[in-house]
Design an enzyme around this catalytic site. Sequence first.
Site, PDB file in Angstrom:
ATOM      1  N   HIS A  60      18.407 -29.120   9.997  1.00 40.01           N
ATOM      2  CA  HIS A  60      18.852 -27.939  10.740  1.00 40.01           C
ATOM      3  C   HIS A  60      19.698 -27.031   9.856  1.00 40.01           C
ATOM      4  CE1 HIS A  60      22.996 -29.454  11.151  1.00 40.01           C
ATOM      5  NE2 HIS A  60      22.483 -30.642  11.462  1.00 40.01           N
ATOM      6  N   CYS A 112      22.479 -36.097   9.971  1.00 39.38           N
ATOM      7  CA  CYS A 112      21.497 -35.020   9.936  1.00 39.38           C
ATOM      8  C   CYS A 112      21.477 -34.354   8.558  1.00 39.38           C
ATOM      9  CB  CYS A 112      21.800 -33.977  11.007  1.00 39.38           C
ATOM     10  SG  CYS A 112      21.422 -34.536  12.690  1.00 39.38           S
TER      11      CYS A 112
END
Length: 246
Positions: free
Chosen positions: A206, A222
Amino acid sequence: MRLGSAAFGLALALGCGAAEAQVMYNQPRSGQYGGGFIELLMTGRDPGRPVRQVAPSAPASSAAIRYADPFAEPEARAERRRMAALPSAPHEAVPLREISPEFRRQAVAYQGPEAPGTIVIDTPSRFLYLVQGNGQALRYGIGVGRPGFTWSGMKTITAKREWPGWTPPPAMLKRRPDLPRHMAGGPDNPLGARALYLGSSLYRIHGTNEPHTIGQNVSSGCIRMMNEDVEDLYERVRVGTRVKVI
């Protein structure tokens, strides 16, 4: 009798102290009673004498002046305000820094065995490669998991989102109860401009609203990219793309 002496004596006779008589004697003439002897009797001022300036007496204590001075305290108050404005843990501010040129998006030589279109995440080096074929790949700088939050394996992109919302998982809320239960997508959202969801896991590739953290071990697992880079990658890959994390 001299008028000055008479004024002084009159002031004493009326019950004034010597210091008060001196101040009265030195006050400017007002002329309210027309001057002359009548002015002297009514005000204690000698209309014929020039006004002499009386220097103010020294303060009894400089400490008393500092105490009374309204400008003495603001420095301490300002210091307290600055301290109160500092983010407290776990929101410690990350010092802003320039991103190293090596973490800028660029085409590089790549000799790995992966098929074109595969994403390879090199966690120790903090690079993401999009394999192009013909010995080439696009390389992006990334931020990866902090110590204890890194991982490896094969995943598949199962969903793509533009300006995704963010719901912290229960494990993260347990560590960080100060976090919101949900945050709508937008420039302030920590997931940034785009998100690529990896399988059924909680991990994503992301964007970020903290681009200065690229090239560091900063996340909870992440893979974060600069917004302009994740937007570029988003347009180049599709749902079903293989992701290899090493």
